[in-house]
Write a protein that holds these residues in place. Structure first.
Motif, short mmCIF file in Angstrom:
data_model
loop_
_atom_site.label_atom_id
_atom_site.label_comp_id
_atom_site.label_asym_id
_atom_site.label_seq_id
_atom_site.Cartn_x
_atom_site.Cartn_y
_atom_site.Cartn_z
N LEU A 1 31.75 34.99 30.60
CA LEU A 1 31.92 34.17 31.81
C LEU A 1 32.16 32.71 31.45
O LEU A 1 32.99 32.04 32.09
CB LEU A 1 30.68 34.30 32.70
CG LEU A 1 30.46 35.65 33.36
CD1 LEU A 1 29.12 35.66 34.09
CD2 LEU A 1 31.58 35.99 34.33
N SER A 2 31.46 32.21 30.46
CA SER A 2 31.66 30.82 30.03
C SER A 2 33.09 30.61 29.57
O SER A 2 33.70 29.57 29.85
CB SER A 2 30.67 30.46 28.92
OG SER A 2 29.33 30.55 29.38
N ASP A 3 33.65 31.58 28.88
CA ASP A 3 35.04 31.49 28.45
C ASP A 3 36.00 31.48 29.64
O ASP A 3 37.12 30.95 29.54
CB ASP A 3 35.40 32.66 27.53
CG ASP A 3 34.73 32.57 26.17
OD1 ASP A 3 34.26 31.46 25.80
OD2 ASP A 3 34.65 33.60 25.49
N GLN A 4 35.55 32.05 30.76
CA GLN A 4 36.36 32.06 31.97
C GLN A 4 36.18 30.79 32.81
O GLN A 4 36.79 30.65 33.86
CB GLN A 4 36.01 33.28 32.85
CG GLN A 4 36.15 34.61 32.14
CD GLN A 4 37.54 34.85 31.61
OE1 GLN A 4 38.51 34.78 32.34
NE2 GLN A 4 37.63 35.14 30.32
N GLY A 5 35.32 29.87 32.33
CA GLY A 5 35.11 28.61 33.03
C GLY A 5 33.86 28.54 33.87
O GLY A 5 33.67 27.58 34.63
N ALA A 6 32.97 29.55 33.75
CA ALA A 6 31.76 29.57 34.58
C ALA A 6 30.84 28.40 34.23
O ALA A 6 30.62 28.09 33.06
CB ALA A 6 31.02 30.88 34.40
N VAL A 7 30.28 27.78 35.27
CA VAL A 7 29.29 26.72 35.12
C VAL A 7 27.95 27.27 35.58
O VAL A 7 27.80 27.67 36.74
CB VAL A 7 29.67 25.47 35.95
CG1 VAL A 7 28.61 24.39 35.80
CG2 VAL A 7 31.04 24.95 35.51
#
Length: 344
Positions: free
Chosen positions: A9-15
């Motif tokens: 998710l972090s790689d997908q831009g999740a904050v």
């Protein structure tokens, strides 16, 4: 929290803030009535209850009839204290010869610890599945067709369940089509990537707002042991069985039911305020002066301005009008309709 999934998710831009994805770098809160959205549900724990005695055990703990669960049907059920007040609210579904309980992750450790105290000699295992399973929600006008194409089939009815190719799909209530997907990280990741061709990633509060619109409550630490199930309308959303037999708190829940009149009910409301309402925030009404008339159950940013919320409020105060948040001269609450009738 599954670190593999968090990294994806972090790689997908999740904050992230704690265990919740607040957004994917965008400032918008998402409009599932206008566009398709996809939401990580890491903030909801998945706990497995297995063993030969799991159905009997759970039926002695929760408000709904666990015997009604099968591979095609999920249900809501409250877990209550001996005084009949909700400690947690579960979505329950059958999974791999076990029962999965879903509820806010912030309650996970306490729920597992307290449930295990009731096992005694029963053949029951209770375990956290957050390292094994992950889940996301997807909603919007175009989702039934697109998710159906991706999975081959989807549940037709609210609370329906379908498992295919190692993925479990649950159809959730609401005026906007929405579904939850549960599975192992690598299988769920592939479907997430496929669905983001159509759906905009959004933060957890967007999913909260869809629950609010559907009139589906949750129990948070601030409201655990605060409400009898009927106060949160669980009798109106098929989350209580009144003929299944005994469970913890059943005597109080049954007494409220057969007494016939419930003085507090859950209502949907809007508040035009810059300060986010929090679970447990008091609601005041002119007819009760300085005495609290109720409390916030959950809240989420409105798609326009201010906040949408669910609150348990004295029915007489709702009828008399002029409700305020946090204090008698606080921001005004405007009552909005729920998708089911609330008796006064």
């Amino acid at each position: 929290m599954n670190q593999q999934w968090v990294n994806f998710l972090s790689d997908q831009g999740a904050v992230f803030e704690g265990d919740r994805v607040v957004d994917f770098g965008q400032s918008a809160h998402g409009r599932a009535d206008r566009a398709d959205i996809i939401v990580d549900l890491t903030h909801l724990a998945l706990v497995r209850v297995g063993g030969a005695d799991r159905v009997t055990f759970l039926n002695g703990q929760v408000t709904n009839d666990v015997r009604r669960l099968d591979a095609t049907h999920s249900q809501l059920a409250a877990w209550c204290s001996p005084k009949g007040r909700m400690l947690a609210l579960f979505r329950m579904l059958e999974w791999n010869q076990s029962c999965l309980l879903q509820f806010p992750a912030v309650l996970r450790d306490d729920v597992i610890k307290r449930l295990r105290m009731y096992v005694l000699r029963a053949k029951v295992e209770i375990e956290n599945m957050d390292d094994t399973l992950v889940n996301f929600g997807i909603a919007g006008p175009g989702i039934p067709a697109r998710l159906g194409d991706a999975m081959g089939a989807i549940p037709a009815d609210a609370n329906g369940v379908l498992t295919s190719n190692e993925l479990t799909c649950v159809r959730l209530p609401g005026s906007i089509p929405r579904f939850e997907i549960i599975g192992s990280p690598h299988v769920v990741r592939a479907l997430w990537m496929k669905m983001t061709d159509y759906a905009e990633p959004a933060g957890a509060q967007v999913w909260d707002r869809l629950d609010i619109d559907a009139g589906i409550p949750t129990v948070m630490p601030q409201t655990s042991d605060a409400f009898v199930p009927q106060m949160a309308n669980l009798d109106l959303i098929d989350a209580i069985s009144f003929d299944k037999g005994c469970y913890t708190g059943q005597e109080i829940v049954a007494r409220v039911h057969y007494r016939g009149r419930i003085k507090q009910r859950m209502y949907r409301a809007h508040v035009a305020d810059a300060v986010p309402p929090q679970p447990g925030d008091p609601v005041f009404a002119r007819n009760l002066a300085e005495q609290s008339a109720g409390a916030v159950v959950m809240a989420a940013p409105s798609s326009e301005s201010g906040y949408e919320l669910l609150a348990v409020i004295q029915t007489e105060s709702v009828v008399s009008g002029e409700l305020h948040l946090r204090r008698l001269d606080g921001p005004t609450l405007t009552i909005k309709p729920l998708p089911y009738p609330v008796p006064h």
